[in-house]
Design a protein around this motif. Structure first.
Motif, PDB file in Angstrom:
ATOM      1  N   UNK A  65      -3.697   7.737  -2.705  1.00 43.23           N
ATOM      2  CA  UNK A  65      -4.806   7.545  -1.758  1.00 43.23           C
ATOM      3  C   UNK A  65      -5.770   6.478  -2.235  1.00 43.23           C
ATOM      4  N   UNK A  96     -10.530   6.462   9.035  1.00 45.36           N
ATOM      5  CA  UNK A  96     -10.225   6.278   7.615  1.00 45.36           C
ATOM      6  C   UNK A  96     -11.171   7.040   6.705  1.00 45.36           C
ATOM      7  N   UNK A 128      -4.057   3.247  -1.124  1.00 40.66           N
ATOM      8  CA  UNK A 128      -4.166   2.994   0.320  1.00 40.66           C
ATOM      9  C   UNK A 128      -5.598   2.678   0.726  1.00 40.66           C
ATOM     10  N   UNK A 129      -6.565   3.172  -0.072  1.00 37.05           N
ATOM     11  CA  UNK A 129      -7.950   2.829   0.215  1.00 37.05           C
ATOM     12  C   UNK A 129      -8.237   1.391  -0.220  1.00 37.05           C
ATOM     13  N   UNK A 158     -10.777  10.727   6.731  1.00 35.13           N
ATOM     14  CA  UNK A 158      -9.642  11.195   5.938  1.00 35.13           C
ATOM     15  C   UNK A 158      -9.966  11.236   4.457  1.00 35.13           C
ATOM     16  N   UNK A 159     -10.867  10.326   4.026  1.00 37.81           N
ATOM     17  CA  UNK A 159     -11.215  10.264   2.613  1.00 37.81           C
ATOM     18  C   UNK A 159     -12.279  11.303   2.242  1.00 37.81           C
ATOM     19  N   UNK A 171     -13.121   1.878   5.112  1.00 44.51           N
ATOM     20  CA  UNK A 171     -12.612   2.583   3.932  1.00 44.51           C
ATOM     21  C   UNK A 171     -13.014   1.868   2.645  1.00 44.51           C
ATOM     22  N   UNK A 228       0.823  -1.219   0.000  1.00 44.61           N
ATOM     23  CA  UNK A 228       0.000   0.000   0.000  1.00 44.61           C
ATOM     24  C   UNK A 228       0.852   1.262   0.000  1.00 44.61           C
TER      25      UNK A 228
END
Lengths: 255, 267
Positions: free
Chosen positions: A58, A87, A61-62, A90-91, A138, A34
């Motif tokens: 991103x 999570x 990482x998601x 943050x998104x 997420x 990731x």
């Protein structure tokens, strides 16, 4: 070099266990998945995205959620449900959608009744389940667990493994499970063995654990049932090949 | 032993103060603190004291907690009172050795002590009825406009949250380290002050090293969960300013008008 000529592809929906002694490059490999670490040469692709492409960072990482070894050092918020929300917050997910995802994720790991708890009041296994819920929120497609049970007691280990197996079975989530416990690795569909940053074995649990000699030479164990079967065979007792679980051994011995 | 410590002084409840938005509470606290200095007339103090007592009584927090919050201030209060009592020139009503106690000093000392007490009481009302987390949230929202002048509102709030989260974990760890050192013969409880401070070194060094390791792992975990600062971040629990907050602001405004009028009238 932590990783050396690693050529590995993991299919969607697979459950892969990664084995290897300390320093064999397991964690380095996990962190490549990731984009916490980037390849110095060669390419690492996640769902078709090159991990070196900064604009997809991103998304990567998601797609790939990580659970680490120390349960205390990956819980950020002071309340369980706030941590699961970290999570998606943050998104930039809208707040009512976050609430829905948090409820779903906590239910999926069986931690709904602990939603208002402070993390330090939970057991190790419960903390790891909260960490798993945090990645599920997420909408992670692939779960990478880096020795998630190394600091847990047997009850906690079972909790975590059961949760991961259920998620794999019911939600079809891809699982990469790094462990030192061979019984846990036996639950995977495929085992990858690493040594000095290289992949030295790649096959089904039956194929890998059937060769007890080879595993011993690499400084690794095999499940107890596989070892007993191997020793019995050396004593000249006729047993079928590829015994891995206790049940298989019991059935073979009773015959 | 060490694990019994609770963080903050929050008492959960459902009083009016509990239900106010943390931002409203923070702002009203600031306003009331200013009022203590602006409306320095007996009438003003009467209104503020009455308000503080009424809020304390309805807060659902044990009243003994308010006395306890004043306890560290006890000596300062007594000292302030005595200095003013003896050092203010005016009509002497009692003479002892070199001290002249005056009536003016008596009233000045009393009002100064009242002022300090009110300041502590109002802040206690805030911390007793607001959880540390919503307090942090409230501060973040209030400081957000100051970002243009370089106040890192989100970062400060995130630091507070993580600190609150890790206090119990680090207390537990301290406990473990102390037991480990004691089992190796360390002695934490005897000797003079300097010796005892020296005894803290074998606790602090491992605790600091492990905190750095924790910080490193936590940062990786936060990155893995897509943390990239406050930009574009949403919250699951949004703060809502409701009718009760406007009502509280209205009541405060009315009290201000009343105290202003009393000050003009010289009461």
């Amino acid at each position: 070099m932590a990783l050396d000529h690693v050529d590995l592809s993991i299919e969607e929906g697979e459950f892969v266990a990664i084995l290897g002694t300390n320093g064999s490059g397991k964690s380095t490999l996990a962190k490549q998945l990731n984009a916490i670490l980037l390849p110095t040469s060669g390419v690492c692709r996640v769902a078709g995205m090159d991990t070196r492409a900064a604009e997809r960072l991103w998304d990567i990482r998601q797609t790939v959620g990580m659970v680490f070894q120390n349960p205390d050092n990956q819980i950020i918020a002071a309340i369980v449900e706030d941590d699961v929300a970290f999570g998606p917050e943050n998104l930039g997910v809208p707040s009512d959608e976050i609430r829905r995802r948090v409820d779903e994720s906590l239910a999926a790991v069986g931690m709904t009744s602990f939603r208002g708890f402070a993390p330090h009041l939970l057991s190790g296994g419960q903390k790891q389940r909260v960490a798993i819920a945090g990645t599920l929120a997420m909408k992670t497609k692939c779960l990478v667990l880096d020795e998630p049970t190394a600091m847990l007691d047997p009850v906690g280990r079972r909790e975590v493994l059961e949760t991961v197996r259920r998620l794999h079975r019911e939600s079809g989530i891809t699982v990469v499970y790094i462990t030192h416990f061979m019984e846990e690795a036996a639950a995977a569909q495929r085992i990858v063995v690493m040594e000095d940053g290289k992949i030295v074995e790649d096959g089904s649990p039956k194929a890998i654990f059937g060769r007890v000699d080879a595993m011993r030479k690499r400084g690794l164990d095999v499940p107890l049932a596989a070892e007993v079967a191997w020793k019995l065979q050396k004593q000249g007792i006729q047993l079928p090949e590829n015994i891995v679980t206790n049940e298989e051994l019991a059935v073979a011995l009773c015959r | 032993m060490l694990t019994d410590i609770t963080i903050g002084q929050f008492f959960p409840g459902t009083s009016i103060l509990h239900r106010l938005d943390p931002r409203a509470k923070l702002l009203l606290l600031l306003v009331l603190m200013a009022a203590i200095f602006v409306f320095d007339t007996p009438g003003g103090y009467a209104v503020l004291t009455g308000l503080a007592l009424l809020l304390a009584a309805t807060s659902g927090v044990p009243l003994s907690m308010y006395f306890r919050s004043l306890r560290p201030l006890w000596w300062i209060l007594a000292f302030t009172f005595l200095i003013h009592l003896c050092a203010t020139p005016g009509e002497v009503f009692f003479h002892f050795w070199i001290f002249d106690m005056t009536k003016e000093g008596l009233s000045r000392g009393f009002f100064l002590c009242l002022r300090l007490t009110l300041l502590i009481l109002f802040s206690s009302l805030l911390t007793f009825t607001t959880s540390p987390l919503s307090l942090t949230d409230g501060m973040e929202r209030l400081l957000r406009p100051l970002k243009v002048v370089g106040v890192p509102a989100h970062e400060l709030a995130m630091m507070m949250t993580i600190a609150l989260r890790f206090v119990p974990t680090l207390i537990e760890e301290t406990d473990t380290i102390m037991k480990a050192q004691q089992s190796r013969g360390a002695d934490f409880s005897t000797g003079n002050a300097l010796k005892r401070v020296r005894h803290l070194v074998p606790i602090l060094v491992p605790l600091f090293i492990s905190s750095f390791r924790r910080a490193d792992e936590l940062a990786t975990a936060m990155e893995a969960r897509c943390y990239r600062g406050g930009e574009g971040r949403t919250r699951m629990k949004e703060l809502h300013v409701g009718g009760i907050d406007y009502a509280a602001a209205g009541v405060t405004a009315l009290l201000f008008a009343a105290m202003g009028a009393m000050k003009m009238a010289g009461i």
